[in-house]
Design an enzyme around this catalytic site. Sequence first.
Site, PDB file in Angstrom:
ATOM      1  N   CYS A  20      66.961  56.908  20.835  1.00  0.00           N
ATOM      2  CA  CYS A  20      65.752  56.591  20.072  1.00  0.00           C
ATOM      3  C   CYS A  20      66.069  55.571  18.973  1.00  0.00           C
ATOM      4  CB  CYS A  20      65.171  57.863  19.459  1.00  0.00           C
ATOM      5  SG  CYS A  20      63.752  57.524  18.405  1.00  0.00           S
ATOM      6  N   TYR A  52      26.018  43.740  46.809  1.00  0.00           N
ATOM      7  CA  TYR A  52      25.785  42.313  46.982  1.00  0.00           C
ATOM      8  C   TYR A  52      25.654  41.860  48.428  1.00  0.00           C
ATOM      9  CZ  TYR A  52      30.865  42.885  47.028  1.00  0.00           C
ATOM     10  OH  TYR A  52      32.127  43.333  47.268  1.00  0.00           O
ATOM     11  N   CYS A  59      61.529  60.394  23.245  1.00  0.00           N
ATOM     12  CA  CYS A  59      62.482  60.919  22.279  1.00  0.00           C
ATOM     13  C   CYS A  59      62.120  62.390  22.088  1.00  0.00           C
ATOM     14  CB  CYS A  59      62.366  60.171  20.954  1.00  0.00           C
ATOM     15  SG  CYS A  59      63.210  61.054  19.629  1.00  0.00           S
ATOM     16  N   LYS A 102      37.899  31.193  41.525  1.00  0.00           N
ATOM     17  CA  LYS A 102      38.631  32.139  40.669  1.00  0.00           C
ATOM     18  C   LYS A 102      38.913  31.503  39.316  1.00  0.00           C
ATOM     19  CE  LYS A 102      41.024  35.405  42.464  1.00  0.00           C
ATOM     20  NZ  LYS A 102      41.341  36.525  43.063  1.00  0.00           N
TER      21      LYS A 102
HETATM   22  S1  IVH Z   1      30.562  38.790  49.138  1.00  0.00           S
HETATM   23  C1  IVH Z   1      32.727  37.963  53.494  1.00  0.00           C
HETATM   24  N1  IVH Z   1      30.046  38.989  46.587  1.00  0.00           N
HETATM   25  O1  IVH Z   1      35.529  39.855  46.675  1.00  0.00           O
HETATM   26  C2  IVH Z   1      32.960  38.610  52.199  1.00  0.00           C
HETATM   27  N2  IVH Z   1      32.180  39.728  47.346  1.00  0.00           N
HETATM   28  O2  IVH Z   1      37.314  38.138  48.661  1.00  0.00           O
HETATM   29  C3  IVH Z   1      31.674  38.668  51.442  1.00  0.00           C
HETATM   30  N3  IVH Z   1      33.599  40.643  45.575  1.00  0.00           N
HETATM   31  O3  IVH Z   1      36.122  41.926  49.407  1.00  0.00           O
HETATM   32  C4  IVH Z   1      31.898  39.265  50.127  1.00  0.00           C
HETATM   33  N4  IVH Z   1      32.166  40.392  43.946  1.00  0.00           N
HETATM   34  O4  IVH Z   1      35.440  43.014  47.262  1.00  0.00           O
HETATM   35  C5  IVH Z   1      30.972  39.186  47.560  1.00  0.00           C
HETATM   36  N5  IVH Z   1      29.404  39.123  44.382  1.00  0.00           N
HETATM   37  C6  IVH Z   1      30.318  39.345  45.326  1.00  0.00           C
HETATM   38  C7  IVH Z   1      31.576  39.910  45.080  1.00  0.00           C
HETATM   39  C8  IVH Z   1      32.500  40.082  46.109  1.00  0.00           C
HETATM   40  C9  IVH Z   1      33.357  40.827  44.276  1.00  0.00           C
HETATM   41  C10 IVH Z   1      34.877  41.015  46.252  1.00  0.00           C
HETATM   42  C11 IVH Z   1      34.688  41.854  47.478  1.00  0.00           C
HETATM   43  C12 IVH Z   1      35.335  41.117  48.612  1.00  0.00           C
HETATM   44  C13 IVH Z   1      36.157  40.085  47.913  1.00  0.00           C
HETATM   45  C14 IVH Z   1      36.132  38.828  48.739  1.00  0.00           C
END
Ligand code: IVH
Length: 672
Positions: A407, A226, A425, A313
């Site tokens: 047990c 990503y 056990c 989240k």
């Molecule tokens: S972008 C500057 N894209 O989330 C950080 N991170 O808290 C840019 N993660 O360490 C990260 N999916 O391990 C990005 N689509 C996504 C993601 C992603 C999971 C995780 C990644 C990162 C943490 C960020």
Amino acid sequence: MTHDAAHTEIEQLSQQINHYNHQYYQESKSEVSDYEFDQLLKRLIELEDQFPDLKKADSPSQRVGGTITKSFETVIHKHRMLSLANTYSAEELREFDARVEKGLGGQPYEYFCELKFDGVAISLTYRDGMLVQAATRGDGTRGDNITANAKTIRSIPLKIRGTGYPEEFEVRGEVFMPSTAFAQLNEQKEAAGEERLANPRNTASGTLKMQDSSIVAARKLDCYLYSLLGVEGQVDSHASAIQKIEEWGFHVSPTYQKCATIEEVIAYVAQWETKRHELDVETDGIVIKVNDLDQQNELGFTAKNPRWAISYKYKAENALTRLNDVVYQVGRTGSITPVAELEPVLLAGTTVKRASLHNANEIERQDLRIGDYVYVEKGGEIIPKVTGVDLTQRASDLEPFVYVTHCPACQTELVRYEGEANHYCPNIEACPPQIKGMIEHFIHRKAMDIDSLGEQTIKLLYDKGYLHNVADLYDLTHDQIIELEGFKELSVQNLLKGIEASKQAPFELLLFGLGIRFVGKTVAEKLAVHFKSMEQLMQADFDSLVAVPEIGDRIAQSLLDYFSKEENQVLISRLKDAGLQMQVDESQFETSSDVLGGKGFVISGVFEKHSRDELKAMIKDHGGKVVSSISAKLDYLLAGDKMGPAKLEKANKLGITIISEMDFEEMLTKGK
Ligand code: IVH
């Protein structure tokens, strides 16, 4: 085979394998079966072993691993791996948007939304189009070099597709274990009597840090990418970076979306809240990024996070309820699992009355007490778990928790094996849930497959005193079964027919069905192929057991323990008398042919896979002749270990072709 021919075939195989890999991961389709794919890979490895100079750094054979990393070297990240600030509500997202708007001083902007994959962050460096380094995030500044392990992940390209990539660049993403692969792995663990793994994230993280990359290869990890770094001036937006990543052959989740406004972002967040559960990857939120790269630069970073991105989240659904009691379940291997009995509470649409507590350590860590108010959560796992205690609601008179010492089913004192969190056990012979569990395992679809018998009938038969072990199944009579509740003539016949049919189940399934600790289905198959019969397997010592590929110390010891017990020896002899399959059906592996066309063979030395008698039979079955001494007329000398030097010298002098056990097997399979 000539060097040139090998070169051409290696090239062709590599291209084919890369093509199928790409299709599988980037286009989610597959033109070949797993078996055909494995055959191609096997052939490639064979050729590369024969012609090591032809093995290229980007060969797809690297996917099968084999490199052992004793300790992971530390690498310093060229660009720090930052984390994202979290938000938990639409309101907080609007506040983020207000900061972005202000930071950009009224310019128009748009967002790019992705799912937040719950795995392990990884950084991949490519030089001249080749993967040169894979590293974990570590503390953001320095991580571990896990290149050998990452190379086994099939969706990570070893070589970039197409052209136009910079001399050196970095891609980042998330390594994860697909939920289906995780479920499968846990099924295997359970079948082998091992503890289940807690969740896909920890499993992915543990797997990436394994020393033996061939185990990593077998674990079916995947990786979504990503972000792209080191391409300054070549792309102007995150969307076009993602497009490049996809073009270059990386795996990108197709769930991303551009959003013109924060309200569109909020709609995207809402849309994925439930839909995300349909994906084969665990996700815990959404990542929202300002799309334009110049604008990202303008917004910059705080000490820890970028100002141009944020995560949303999803709340793990949880509820607070009273812990009424702790009960204990006894598994078929004798492992004790504590289960929380809860005041019924509504959680994510279902009423929860019980939750998993894992083991004694977990209860101690949380200092749980009966009567406490506890948080129950439905995470990645299907069974809800107790995640914490609300200490503010703890009554002053609650006693510290005391774990069971005996047990709950048979009152035998529990034991704890070194390195294992669970209590066990040890009363394998007479502990009711263990016996019933063993029988259930034996009749299971994947073992002896007696589908006319179920958990309920096993219980009835056990309670009547007719069933104490799996051998008793074969002594059951019509009269005993007909008196069971719910049984009529037809169901009795059915049950007896099912039991009778199971006598023909292949030896490897019987071996698996016995439920020997750590002997899962694959291990049972390996043992059956190697030892051919129960008799040979029971006679094997530690050294010959560990000499079998993939059989380690732990499995070997467990087999020795099992076969050393008199009751198990009696059990096996009763099964044998009942007519069950105690050896492999050789015809399953080899069919006779005339491929050896009257050629003469001398067998000399000791062999790894087959005894000399077996080899003799195989030669005859395939139209060859076994000769006792070496002469000029001889065609082949089948040479094993510890062959006398005089024989070898004679064969060499006479110019006789000397072949190994593997060459011989190949001669037979080629003829098929
Ligand atoms: S972008 C500057 N894209 O989330 C950080 N991170 O808290 C840019 N993660 O360490 C990260 N999916 O391990 C990005 N689509 C996504 C993601 C992603 C999971 C995780 C990644 C990162 C943490 C960020």
